[in-house]
Write an enzyme that holds these catalytic residues in place. Structure first.
Site, short mmCIF file in Angstrom:
data_model
loop_
_atom_site.label_atom_id
_atom_site.label_comp_id
_atom_site.label_asym_id
_atom_site.label_seq_id
_atom_site.Cartn_x
_atom_site.Cartn_y
_atom_site.Cartn_z
N LYS A 10 0.84 -1.20 0.00
CA LYS A 10 0.00 0.00 0.00
C LYS A 10 0.88 1.25 0.00
O LYS A 10 1.90 1.30 0.70
CB LYS A 10 -0.91 -0.03 1.24
CG LYS A 10 -1.94 1.08 1.31
CD LYS A 10 -2.83 0.88 2.54
CE LYS A 10 -3.86 1.97 2.69
NZ LYS A 10 -4.73 1.75 3.88
N SER A 22 -9.49 1.95 3.05
CA SER A 22 -8.63 2.68 2.13
C SER A 22 -7.62 1.80 1.39
O SER A 22 -6.98 2.25 0.45
CB SER A 22 -7.86 3.75 2.91
OG SER A 22 -7.02 3.15 3.88
N SER A 59 -9.91 -0.17 7.26
CA SER A 59 -9.33 0.00 5.93
C SER A 59 -8.73 -1.25 5.30
O SER A 59 -8.36 -1.24 4.13
CB SER A 59 -8.26 1.10 5.95
OG SER A 59 -8.88 2.36 6.06
#
Length: 455
Positions: free
Chosen positions: A81, A164, A188
């Site tokens: 990420k 996210s 997330s």
């Protein structure tokens, strides 16, 4: 190499590489080809490290041919990420703030060193394929990003991938890598895992270091994993936890006996306000777990039913978020997207005294953890009350999907989301299992047993 012969799990890839049927280079080439083909549509990756990944794979193959093996992650391609620092590789945090513009006011953010989680993965032999898309500053459960573009849901491109950690989940769901590293502050990892039909673990708060990860709300931020299957989560945890001192024993391989374990359904919480198809899938999952030997216990929790105070959570999270970005926000608030601007505009209004009072209340709530697990070993809930909404759904819709995650983030508890069914539209439904602190082994054991029974 034919797609059918490509391993679907880390464990399978290990077996094939050890037997000489597969090399890391071949595996990396396969995934890079897939990324090149699908990423223009899915938008899972912000940065692809083609040259670096191939060089690393070649080096790891050479090591293996000379009898050197780093462990179960040796040669395994993973995606990181893009709020997690990678040395000499652009790390954008999904924001225009860290992208070089023509007026030279902002420049690419290129860390000098790896985050601790990336260091551990590299030491264990992982190959970094690239950096995955995310909501700006990990601040939105939609997975949308106005600057780098929205990440698509693999199963229906008009629907949200969840955020996210949107890019990491989509990369797994589209079989563009074998593991995705994400972060979870208020859901997330678990939301994109649920909506993308993959497995996602938020570990116990503090089990894994956040060193080198751009903060969202340090009181709740947790790095974790997304994979195709439960046993790969165990392999990843082993890779980054050992050989250091820990309360956990080595997790892989996972046991499958859940006879006598007490799984808790929370009265007036587990099934409150959820879509009919989600409820049906969760009821079915609970029935299967019961058939597998678990005892299903209905418990009452005044904390989860009515006492959890989302305002206290938000006061802490928004104050800390503003502390991270206050200088940039004061200088040019318009550099941020609407969700981040909204969060920062709220955070700037929270006084230090209000924050301290919220922290005091938060610390007292930690006593609730023990009460939750006095009668049961594991709690069972949906991951989200609905399947993935349309990408352009109202922000209030996304806010509704935090209710099964925020309380457990608030208490720092480990939780896993795994697939347990599909809606009539073919969209995935996620089952969440929550344990007491440092019970990752128990959570994975239940999840793995369920997975084997429902393949």
């Amino acid at each position: 190499m034919e797609a059918d012969s490509i391993p679907k799990t880390i464990a399978q890839a290990n077996q094939q590489m050890r037997s000489g049927l597969l090399t890391s280079k071949t595996l990396v080439e396969h995934y890079l080809e897939g990324i090149q083909k699908l990423n223009p549509t899915l938008n899972a990756f912000i940065t692809v490290l083609e040259k670096e990944a191939l060089e690393t794979a070649h080096k790891l193959d050479f090591e293996r041919s000379n009898g050197q093996e780093r462990g179960l992650m040796h040669g395994i391609p993973v995606a990181i990420k893009d709020n997690i620092d990678t040395a000499e590789v652009k790390t954008t945090v999904g924001s225009q703030l860290f992208c070089e513009l023509t007026n030279q006011r902002w420049r690419d953010r290129i860390p000098l060193s790896d985050s601790l989680i990336v260091q551990k993965l590299k030491a264990a032999g992982a190959v970094i394929l690239g950096k995955t898309n995310l909501s700006e500053f990990a601040a939105d459960l939609s997975g949308n990003n106005l600057f780098y573009g929205h990440t698509c849901n693999v199963w229906n491109h008009d629907h949200s991938s969840g955020g996210s950690s949107s890019g990491s989940a989509t990369a797994i769901a589209a079989h563009l890598c074998l593991a995705g590293i994400g972060t979870d502050t208020g859901g997330s990892i678990r939301v994109p895992a649920s909506w993308s039909g993959v497995v996602g673990l938020r570990p116990t708060y503090g089990l894994l270091s956040n060193e080198g990860i751009f903060p969202r709300a340090p009181s709740f931020d947790t790095v974790g994993f997304l994979t195709n299957c439960v046993e790969d989560i165990a392999i990843l945890l082993d890779a980054v936890l050992f050989p250091i001192s820990t309360n956990l024993k080595q997790l892989y391989p996972l046991p499958t006996n859940i006879n006598g374990l007490k799984l808790g359904i929370i009265s007036n919480y587990t099934f409150r306000g959820i879509e009919g198809e989600v409820a049906k899938a969760i009821y079915n999952a609970i029935s299967i777990l019961k058939q597998l030997g678990a005892e299903i216990v209905t418990i009452n929790s005044s904390f989860l039913e009515k006492e959890f105070d989302e305002v206290t959570y938000s006061t802490i999270a928004l104050y800390e978020f503003h502390q991270v970005l206050q200088a940039e926000y004061a200088t040019n608030p318009n550099i941020f997207g609407s969700k981040v601007q909204s969060d920062l505009s709220k955070g700037v209004k929270i006084s230090r005294d209000s924050y301290k009072k919220a922290k005091d209340k938060w610390e007292k709530c930690f006593l609730q953890r023990q009460k939750l697990f006095q009668q049961v070993d594991i709690l069972v809930t949906p991951t989200t009350p609905m399947v993935a909404p349309l990408i352009d759904a109202d922000a209030k819709i996304y806010q509704l999907n935090r209710r099964f995650m925020l309380p457990f983030s608030f208490m720092g508890l480990p939780a896993i989301s795994l697939p347990c069914g599909r809606s009539s539209q073919g969209l995935p439904i996620g089952l969440q299992l929550v344990g007491n602190s440092y019970t990752e082994a128990l959570i994975l054991r239940v999840a793995f047993t369920f997975q084997l029974a429902t393949k």
